[in-house]
Design a protein around this motif. Sequence first.
Motif, short mmCIF file in Angstrom:
data_model
loop_
_atom_site.label_atom_id
_atom_site.label_comp_id
_atom_site.label_asym_id
_atom_site.label_seq_id
_atom_site.Cartn_x
_atom_site.Cartn_y
_atom_site.Cartn_z
N TRP A 28 44.47 32.71 36.02
CA TRP A 28 44.66 31.52 36.81
C TRP A 28 43.29 30.37 36.64
O TRP A 28 43.64 29.37 36.40
CB TRP A 28 44.80 31.83 38.31
N ILE A 29 42.45 31.16 36.23
CA ILE A 29 40.83 30.32 36.04
C ILE A 29 41.00 29.70 34.94
O ILE A 29 40.89 28.49 34.43
CB ILE A 29 39.74 31.00 36.32
N CYS A 30 41.51 30.38 33.79
CA CYS A 30 41.23 29.95 32.39
C CYS A 30 42.42 29.77 31.44
O CYS A 30 42.67 29.84 30.33
CB CYS A 30 40.26 30.49 31.66
N ALA A 31 43.80 29.88 32.52
CA ALA A 31 45.20 29.58 31.76
C ALA A 31 45.48 30.55 30.62
O ALA A 31 45.80 30.14 29.33
CB ALA A 31 45.28 28.25 31.21
N THR A 32 45.31 31.94 30.69
CA THR A 32 45.85 32.79 29.87
C THR A 32 47.24 33.18 29.86
O THR A 32 48.06 32.88 31.13
CB THR A 32 45.06 34.23 30.23
N THR A 33 47.64 33.77 28.90
CA THR A 33 49.21 34.22 29.14
C THR A 33 49.37 35.40 30.11
O THR A 33 50.60 35.72 30.35
CB THR A 33 49.59 34.63 27.66
N ASN A 112 42.36 37.02 23.21
CA ASN A 112 41.99 36.37 24.63
C ASN A 112 40.94 35.17 24.43
O ASN A 112 39.90 35.44 25.08
CB ASN A 112 41.56 37.42 25.53
N PRO A 113 41.32 34.41 23.66
CA PRO A 113 40.42 33.25 23.20
C PRO A 113 39.78 32.46 24.37
O PRO A 113 38.80 31.84 24.63
CB PRO A 113 40.93 32.43 22.19
#
Length: 274
Positions: A28-33, A112-113
């Motif tokens: 949620w914080i860094c918009a991961t998949t 996970n960039p």
Amino acid sequence: MELFNLYELGQVGFWEEFLKALEVCFGWICATTTLQAFRDGKDLYCETASRMFGIPVDKHGVNSELRQKGKIAVLACGYGGSVGALKAMGALRMGLAGHELRPIVDAWRAANPNIVDLWAQINSAAIEVISTRQPTRVGPLTFTVESGIFFIELPSGRRLAYVKPRLGENQFGGTSILYEGTSTGRKWGALETYGGKVTENIVQAIARDLLVYGMYHVANGKHRIVMHVHDEIVVETTTASVDEICALMATVPDWAEGLPLAADGYECDFYRKD
């Protein structure tokens, strides 16, 4: 007769489900998949392994042996951990060979960039605010130094505090973040931290805020919470259903809009794991 109903934050499972809740906060914080995988009800360890190795991974099907590598990578690498963290999490005892560990770290970071970038952003923001004493932001987080305390304001409005912040030099010759606190020997003194560790503090704090928000709604509904353990609460009741308490626990606060929060639980006569 009153029964105990146990409700967990996250998906059905054991204590590890708290770690998945942390993964969702991370996403949620860094918009991961991770967010979409959670919404779709997919196994997060399989999804991670699939991204790491570029092939489909199914828990009980194709390439299932890679799920364990995905799981250990999620648990050990999420906050800047490397080979040492994998060993500490029991990678060698799980049957992984020593020569496999560095490639697992590299594959997880490549897959996970956004998370790797978040460590760097948080590290840079902390160094900047401690150096300049001027506020700065990273996404929904606000960094300030006030009256000799380094604060990180979370989306909920609650703040993490690091006393007497200053900069030093780490073992690699780079800039380290220092503050005062209690060490593992229960002595007050200087503690060193870094972007990955501060990220862990932030993500766990957000997960805690979500848990407490859910507990508030349960208690406000006149349901008796007798204790909570990690990501779980225990409700003693003769009237509420599992579904009713789960719905209350999965209430998303206004400050966490877009976070796919879910809860599950079961009914039992005494506290136990499902």
